[in-house]
Design a protein around this motif. Structure first.
Motif, PDB file in Angstrom:
ATOM      1  N   ALA A  12      84.810  48.619  36.580  1.00  0.00           N
ATOM      2  CA  ALA A  12      85.677  49.431  37.424  1.00  0.00           C
ATOM      3  C   ALA A  12      86.345  50.539  36.619  1.00  0.00           C
ATOM      4  O   ALA A  12      86.493  51.671  37.099  1.00  0.00           O
ATOM      5  N   ASN A  13      86.753  50.240  35.393  1.00  0.00           N
ATOM      6  CA  ASN A  13      87.406  51.245  34.554  1.00  0.00           C
ATOM      7  C   ASN A  13      86.444  52.335  34.114  1.00  0.00           C
ATOM      8  O   ASN A  13      86.848  53.486  33.933  1.00  0.00           O
ATOM      9  N   ALA A  15      83.725  53.363  35.767  1.00  0.00           N
ATOM     10  CA  ALA A  15      83.059  54.016  36.894  1.00  0.00           C
ATOM     11  C   ALA A  15      83.375  55.499  37.007  1.00  0.00           C
ATOM     12  O   ALA A  15      82.505  56.296  37.345  1.00  0.00           O
ATOM     13  N   ASP A  16      84.594  55.899  36.716  1.00  0.00           N
ATOM     14  CA  ASP A  16      84.965  57.304  36.886  1.00  0.00           C
ATOM     15  C   ASP A  16      85.093  58.064  35.565  1.00  0.00           C
ATOM     16  O   ASP A  16      85.622  59.160  35.534  1.00  0.00           O
ATOM     17  N   LYS A  17      84.575  57.500  34.487  1.00  0.00           N
ATOM     18  CA  LYS A  17      84.648  58.155  33.181  1.00  0.00           C
ATOM     19  C   LYS A  17      83.339  58.851  32.847  1.00  0.00           C
ATOM     20  O   LYS A  17      82.289  58.523  33.377  1.00  0.00           O
ATOM     21  N   SER A  18      83.428  59.811  31.930  1.00  0.00           N
ATOM     22  CA  SER A  18      82.220  60.433  31.395  1.00  0.00           C
ATOM     23  C   SER A  18      81.894  59.775  30.063  1.00  0.00           C
ATOM     24  O   SER A  18      82.704  59.029  29.512  1.00  0.00           O
ATOM     25  N   GLN A  21      84.384  59.929  27.180  1.00  0.00           N
ATOM     26  CA  GLN A  21      85.629  59.175  27.295  1.00  0.00           C
ATOM     27  C   GLN A  21      85.475  57.705  26.945  1.00  0.00           C
ATOM     28  O   GLN A  21      86.441  56.966  26.981  1.00  0.00           O
ATOM     29  N   GLU A  27      82.329  49.220  26.908  1.00  0.00           N
ATOM     30  CA  GLU A  27      82.398  50.331  27.857  1.00  0.00           C
ATOM     31  C   GLU A  27      81.047  51.035  27.962  1.00  0.00           C
ATOM     32  O   GLU A  27      80.611  51.369  29.058  1.00  0.00           O
ATOM     33  N   TYR A  31      78.760  51.310  31.320  1.00  0.00           N
ATOM     34  CA  TYR A  31      78.320  52.630  31.780  1.00  0.00           C
ATOM     35  C   TYR A  31      76.802  52.651  31.935  1.00  0.00           C
ATOM     36  O   TYR A  31      76.280  53.153  32.928  1.00  0.00           O
ATOM     37  N   HIS A  35      74.630  53.215  35.468  1.00  0.00           N
ATOM     38  CA  HIS A  35      73.734  54.354  35.599  1.00  0.00           C
ATOM     39  C   HIS A  35      72.264  54.000  35.363  1.00  0.00           C
ATOM     40  O   HIS A  35      71.429  54.889  35.196  1.00  0.00           O
TER      41      HIS A  35
END
Length: 54
Positions: A12-13, A15-18, A21, A27, A31, A35
């Motif tokens: 969840a943390n 999900a909105d990062k590039s 980051q 992490e 990611y 993807h």
């Protein structure tokens, strides 16, 4: 059970990062999973990030 909860929180943390980051291997792995990247991608990216810092 606890590991699954932690993994869900990391997902969840992330999900909105590039990619820029992300900091930990966990992490990067989350990611990659989100993807549909291969597991080796996470290690490669994390390892390159560590080399550049030092």
């Amino acid at each position: 059970m606890i590991q699954k909860i932690l993994n869900d929180q990391v997902m969840a943390n992330v999900a909105d990062k590039s990619v820029g980051q992300l900091h930990t291997l966990t992490e990067f792995q989350a990611y990659a999973k989100l993807h549909s990247y291969s597991p080796g991608w996470a290690w490669y990216q994390f390892n390159n990030r560590r080399k550049k810092k030092w």
